[in-house]
Design an enzyme around this catalytic site. Sequence first.
Site, PDB file in Angstrom:
ATOM      1  N   GLY A  10     -62.774  16.270  34.983  1.00 56.47           N
ATOM      2  CA  GLY A  10     -63.632  17.028  34.303  1.00 56.47           C
ATOM      3  C   GLY A  10     -64.815  17.113  34.828  1.00 56.47           C
ATOM      4  N   SER A  11     -65.994  17.320  34.226  1.00 57.52           N
ATOM      5  CA  SER A  11     -67.223  17.571  34.976  1.00 57.52           C
ATOM      6  C   SER A  11     -67.726  16.289  35.881  1.00 57.52           C
ATOM      7  CB  SER A  11     -68.250  17.889  33.802  1.00 57.52           C
ATOM      8  OG  SER A  11     -67.901  19.281  33.397  1.00 57.52           O
ATOM      9  N   THR A  12     -67.407  14.871  35.543  1.00 59.92           N
ATOM     10  CA  THR A  12     -67.605  14.152  36.271  1.00 59.92           C
ATOM     11  C   THR A  12     -67.249  14.351  37.978  1.00 59.92           C
ATOM     12  OG1 THR A  12     -65.657  12.794  35.976  1.00 59.92           O
ATOM     13  CG2 THR A  12     -67.557  12.310  34.710  1.00 59.92           C
ATOM     14  N   PHE A  13     -66.561  14.963  38.086  1.00 63.93           N
ATOM     15  CA  PHE A  13     -66.085  15.540  39.519  1.00 63.93           C
ATOM     16  C   PHE A  13     -67.204  16.376  40.240  1.00 63.93           C
ATOM     17  CE2 PHE A  13     -63.837  17.791  42.968  1.00 63.93           C
ATOM     18  CZ  PHE A  13     -63.158  16.535  43.580  1.00 63.93           C
ATOM     19  N   LYS A  14     -67.967  17.148  39.333  1.00 66.26           N
ATOM     20  CA  LYS A  14     -69.003  17.944  39.955  1.00 66.26           C
ATOM     21  C   LYS A  14     -69.972  17.228  40.697  1.00 66.26           C
ATOM     22  CE  LYS A  14     -69.105  21.024  35.934  1.00 66.26           C
ATOM     23  NZ  LYS A  14     -69.554  21.396  34.575  1.00 66.26           N
TER      24      LYS A  14
END
Length: 483
Positions: free
Chosen positions: A213-217
């Site tokens: 999810g958004s941790t990959f941002k």
Amino acid sequence: MQRPLRRAATFCLLLVLALMARATWLTVAKADSYDNNPANARLAIERYGKPLGNILVGGRPVTGSAPTGGELAYKRSYLDGPLYAPVTGYSSQAYGSTQLESLYSGLLDGTDPRLAGPADALTRTTPPGGDVVTSIDPKVQKAAWDALGDKQGAAVAIDPATGALLGLVSTPSFDPSAIAGRSSADAAAWKLLSADSGSAMLNHALRSTYAPGSTFKLVTAAAALENGLYPDVDTPTASPDPYTLPGTRRQLTNENPAAPCTNASLRVALQYSCNNVFGKLAADLGEARLSAQAAKFGFNLDKLDTPVRAATSVYPDELSPSQVALTGIGQFSVTATPLQMAMVSSAIANDGVLMRPSMVDRLTDHQGRTVEDFGPQQLSRVMSGKTARQLQSAMVTVVTGGTGTSAAVDGVTVGGKTGTAQNGVDNSGTPYAWFTSYADDGGGHRIAVAVVVVDGSADRADVSGGGLAAPIAKAMIKAAFGK
């Protein structure tokens, strides 16, 4: 009459020679395979005929050897077994061994040739088993265990400067003592654990992969800065809100429609977790550049040994432009272990250098003398120091005024990134709640932490990285710094 006798004698001689050849083959060429066959009862008798060496956490044994009174004189015992099972694995008289118990079985049972002294070699005796000294911090481990409670998930903590694993928790867990022997109770416990599809026995921190999810941002932001798309985290981006995925009519929207995500800078985009910004960034970067950046963080690495081998975290290939855009927000078919997302924050915290993660400091003999020392090893240069410091600053903003405020710790600089990842076909399952972070106590000590909560019983509306995962990371950070 002599010819039949000669033929019979020759036939008997050939039989004797065949038997001798077969015996020689079994005792010489095949000796090792029989000696090391798990079905060889002598192996178990030898291994469990005396106390094993121990696995140490914080200088204290978390394993032991309990007398049985039987032919297998001792069986393995565990202190706080469920807490440390993701570290130790198990050693069972009936079912073999896993993880550190397996990898260092020769050291623990004394058969490692490095343990033998001159007297042992002369008398052909096996010395007492040695010990495995881990890097796990018992305070960090216990804090993660207590904070996860009855939730399904995992938590990993790393010392960014050395790669030493300070915490490695997986829930649900199991007590290795329950399957250490050969009794009917051990068999019943094994049957129950096996019927659980391996969930409790699976090391979710190292061996399970999830959409990040958004941790990959953070990976996408690093790629954008490293490839010169923007000079720093405070420059406005060219990001319409909503953003239409390339070649489609599908619009990428944001969880919070009121967030200032139109043309947001990387700092603001991380603060409010703006999907439009990172989807656009990924499309602008393209598959090759984003994949290369992910690989520097450890994605697609086939063999990552801690020394227990971690599952491969995957950044996919052969993507369409719209699929690349989705990978920029940690969706489509991007997958990551909790260890991997802790490595992302660790590299950022360590000014762009990723150290190889390891849970073992050293191996010793039974008198505490070092047999092998495992020093820090650099895995890769992930990004420049300038890029890392820019991301550190932006991650702090996430905690001081963004989606990660529940991870704030008084007197400690904490930076983080939340994530709520889709799960199941068409997002039909309960989302995964993520938080990856780093903390700096101002005195030269840093820690990187990643937490994932996979809680199928939670109300879907209550699932968020900031709400479920960040408080667990906070507890680990406080334990690490004695807060």
